[in-house]
Scaffold this active site. Structure first.
Site, PDB file in Angstrom:
ATOM      1  CB  CYS A  38      -0.419  -6.800   0.347  1.00  0.00           C
ATOM      2  SG  CYS A  38       1.226  -6.188   0.700  1.00  0.00           S
ATOM      3  CG  ASP A  40       3.595  -7.554  -1.531  1.00  0.00           C
ATOM      4  OD1 ASP A  40       3.570  -8.702  -1.998  1.00  0.00           O
ATOM      5  OD2 ASP A  40       2.950  -6.605  -1.988  1.00  0.00           O
ATOM      6  CB  CYS A  63       2.701  -3.381  -5.131  1.00  0.00           C
ATOM      7  SG  CYS A  63       2.688  -2.081  -3.904  1.00  0.00           S
ATOM      8  CB  CYS A 107       2.700   0.137  -0.281  1.00  0.00           C
ATOM      9  SG  CYS A 107       1.201  -0.573  -0.947  1.00  0.00           S
TER      10      CYS A 107
HETATM   11 FE1  FES Z   1       1.931  -5.045  -0.968  1.00  0.00          FE
HETATM   12 FE2  FES Z   1       1.983  -2.605  -1.850  1.00  0.00          FE
HETATM   13  S1  FES Z   1       0.454  -4.078  -2.188  1.00  0.00           S
HETATM   14  S2  FES Z   1       3.428  -3.584  -0.621  1.00  0.00           S
END
Ligand code: FES
Length: 129
Positions: A38, A40, A63, A107
């Site tokens: 993702c 992140d 998230c 995640c």
């Molecule tokens: Fe990126 Fe959960 S969607 S860490």
């Protein structure tokens, strides 16, 4: 089993009241990982005393599930030896949270990976190079 939404009550609790969130300017080790799925980012900071994790903090741009899993991982890791903490897996974290929806399992990777990276960072520094 609160039948509301895909998240367990524990996940919601850690998401809404994250434990150990924030930076640690005098950290002994820092782990920074990006999530390839993702994009992140997650940072974990550790304070080491002897061979134990005295304090663990995190910062994430991820998230809600990333917030909940890192909050949980900091709680689980605190007080453990470095060796024990290196054995915490994303599955342990998810289990401890009462399960995560499969789509969110990546995640929880971030949290355990960043913790492991912080420990390795500390060990490398200590290795004295
Ligand atoms: Fe990126 Fe959960 S969607 S860490």
């Amino acid at each position: 089993m609160a039948g509301k939404g895909p998240y367990s009550e524990k996940v919601m609790d850690h998401f809404q009241n994250p434990r150990n969130m924030g930076e640690m300017p005098d950290a002994d080790g820092t782990g920074r990982v990006g999530n390839p799925t993702c994009g992140d980012l997650m940072e974990v900071y550790i304070k080491v005393n002897g061979d134990k994790l005295e304090d663990v903090k995190f910062k994430t741009f991820g998230c809600g599930a990333a917030v909940a899993t890192s909050s949980m991982v900091t709680e689980m890791a605190k007080g453990l030896t470095l060796e024990e903490a290196l054995k915490i897996t994303k599955q342990d974290v998810a289990d401890e949270l009462g399960g995560l929806p499969p789509i969110k399992m990546h995640c929880s990777n971030l949290a355990s990976d960043a913790l492991h990276a912080a420990i390795k960072d500390y060990m490398e520094k200590k290795g004295g190079k």
